[in-house]
Design a protein around this motif. Sequence first.
Motif, PDB file in Angstrom:
ATOM      1  N   VAL A   1     -84.135  19.109  -4.052  1.00 55.89           N
ATOM      2  CA  VAL A   1     -84.856  18.320  -5.319  1.00 55.89           C
ATOM      3  C   VAL A   1     -85.186  18.906  -6.336  1.00 55.89           C
ATOM      4  N   VAL A   2     -83.803  18.415  -7.230  1.00 57.73           N
ATOM      5  CA  VAL A   2     -84.551  19.427  -8.929  1.00 57.73           C
ATOM      6  C   VAL A   2     -85.091  18.370  -9.742  1.00 57.73           C
ATOM      7  N   GLU A   3     -85.237  19.030 -10.399  1.00 59.18           N
ATOM      8  CA  GLU A   3     -86.287  18.654 -11.506  1.00 59.18           C
ATOM      9  C   GLU A   3     -85.791  18.662 -12.588  1.00 59.18           C
ATOM     10  N   PRO A   4     -84.541  17.914 -13.243  1.00 62.47           N
ATOM     11  CA  PRO A   4     -84.030  18.433 -14.574  1.00 62.47           C
ATOM     12  C   PRO A   4     -84.764  18.510 -15.486  1.00 62.47           C
ATOM     13  N   ARG A   5     -84.036  18.709 -16.774  1.00 59.12           N
ATOM     14  CA  ARG A   5     -84.755  19.670 -17.831  1.00 59.12           C
ATOM     15  C   ARG A   5     -85.559  18.139 -19.001  1.00 59.12           C
TER      16      ARG A   5
ATOM     17  N   PRO B   1     -85.891  14.230 -18.042  1.00 58.10           N
ATOM     18  CA  PRO B   1     -86.094  12.669 -16.996  1.00 58.10           C
ATOM     19  C   PRO B   1     -84.965  12.097 -16.888  1.00 58.10           C
ATOM     20  N   ARG B   2     -84.554  11.453 -15.647  1.00 55.56           N
ATOM     21  CA  ARG B   2     -82.870  10.938 -15.376  1.00 55.56           C
ATOM     22  C   ARG B   2     -83.703   9.892 -14.605  1.00 55.56           C
TER      23      ARG B   2
ATOM     24  N   GLY C   1     -86.583   4.081 -13.768  1.00 56.00           N
ATOM     25  CA  GLY C   1     -86.436   5.816 -13.654  1.00 56.00           C
ATOM     26  C   GLY C   1     -87.122   5.970 -15.181  1.00 56.00           C
ATOM     27  N   PRO C   2     -87.411   6.338 -16.087  1.00 62.41           N
ATOM     28  CA  PRO C   2     -87.064   7.823 -15.625  1.00 62.41           C
ATOM     29  C   PRO C   2     -87.508   8.204 -14.704  1.00 62.41           C
ATOM     30  N   TYR C   3     -87.159   9.776 -14.048  1.00 67.22           N
ATOM     31  CA  TYR C   3     -87.722  10.354 -12.873  1.00 67.22           C
ATOM     32  C   TYR C   3     -88.011  11.904 -13.403  1.00 67.22           C
ATOM     33  N   ALA C   4     -89.368  12.744 -12.869  1.00 72.69           N
ATOM     34  CA  ALA C   4     -89.093  13.443 -12.992  1.00 72.69           C
ATOM     35  C   ALA C   4     -88.811  14.928 -12.015  1.00 72.69           C
ATOM     36  N   ARG C   5     -88.476  14.109 -11.421  1.00 73.98           N
ATOM     37  CA  ARG C   5     -87.335  14.777  -9.177  1.00 73.98           C
ATOM     38  C   ARG C   5     -86.311  13.805  -9.323  1.00 73.98           C
ATOM     39  N   LEU C   6     -85.455  14.732  -8.738  1.00 75.07           N
ATOM     40  CA  LEU C   6     -84.381  14.304  -8.075  1.00 75.07           C
ATOM     41  C   LEU C   6     -83.585  14.065  -7.360  1.00 75.07           C
TER      42      LEU C   6
ATOM     43  N   ARG D   1     -81.080  10.839  -7.315  1.00 75.15           N
ATOM     44  CA  ARG D   1     -81.615   8.894  -6.694  1.00 75.15           C
ATOM     45  C   ARG D   1     -82.799   9.929  -6.625  1.00 75.15           C
ATOM     46  N   CYS D   2     -83.655   8.794  -7.095  1.00 81.74           N
ATOM     47  CA  CYS D   2     -84.900   9.222  -6.675  1.00 81.74           C
ATOM     48  C   CYS D   2     -85.263   9.290  -5.170  1.00 81.74           C
ATOM     49  N   LEU D   3     -86.575   9.500  -5.095  1.00 85.65           N
ATOM     50  CA  LEU D   3     -87.278  10.522  -3.740  1.00 85.65           C
ATOM     51  C   LEU D   3     -87.377   9.118  -3.077  1.00 85.65           C
ATOM     52  N   ASP D   4     -87.387   7.655  -3.859  1.00 81.39           N
ATOM     53  CA  ASP D   4     -87.823   6.799  -2.534  1.00 81.39           C
ATOM     54  C   ASP D   4     -85.978   6.385  -2.106  1.00 81.39           C
TER      55      ASP D   4
END
Length: 225
Positions: A6-10, A12-13, A21-26, A34-37
Amino acid sequence: MPDLRVVEPRRPRHCAECHQGPYARLLMESDTPRCLDCADLGHLVYLPRGNTALTRRAAEYSTLCAVVVRLNRNRGRYERQGILVEEEALARAEEACLADEESRARRRTRDAQRRTNEDVAFTQALATEISRLYPSCPPERAQEIASHASLRGSGRVGRSAAGRALHEETTTAAVRASVRHVDTPYDELLMSGTPRNAARAIVASAIEQVLTSWRTSAPNSVPTT
């Protein structure tokens, strides 16, 4: 290490599947965020790095887990930030860590004492080698050089593999470095703006004079028969 990453983008995407979103982890699948859900990881809880025993156990107990990473642009690589694990696995890992905290604390104390003993023995061995190579070097100076060069975690020449093996070349390098900084105006030259290579050239002869005087046998030494 878990295969899922899982990536923490610089920045949020948004999720490419649910468009939320945006999400802190994808989770990145073929460069698609893709979001975690949507990635069926939403039920996992985040455990930041820092506690090796807890992380190892939580990953071991969790049926599903993922490693969380973030891009370090300066180093040009992804670096681990923590893991995602099942909540029950984390709770079980925490209980296990609490149960043997006392024994692990004792082990850490023993390991620290062992490292201290090893460092003392190595520093003394290095000081002895310095005195062998430079018999006129004052004993307290040999000890000072050895203590400085052998400091654990310093990255100095004494901590290199060759230094720990007491190779003559690395021992001499440690002595030379000490003479350069203590017995010559090298540091003052650097502070005055003299380039490093030029400063080294200026003090080179002074260093050799000190080393030559230290290589001779001490005046009060008794020749062996």
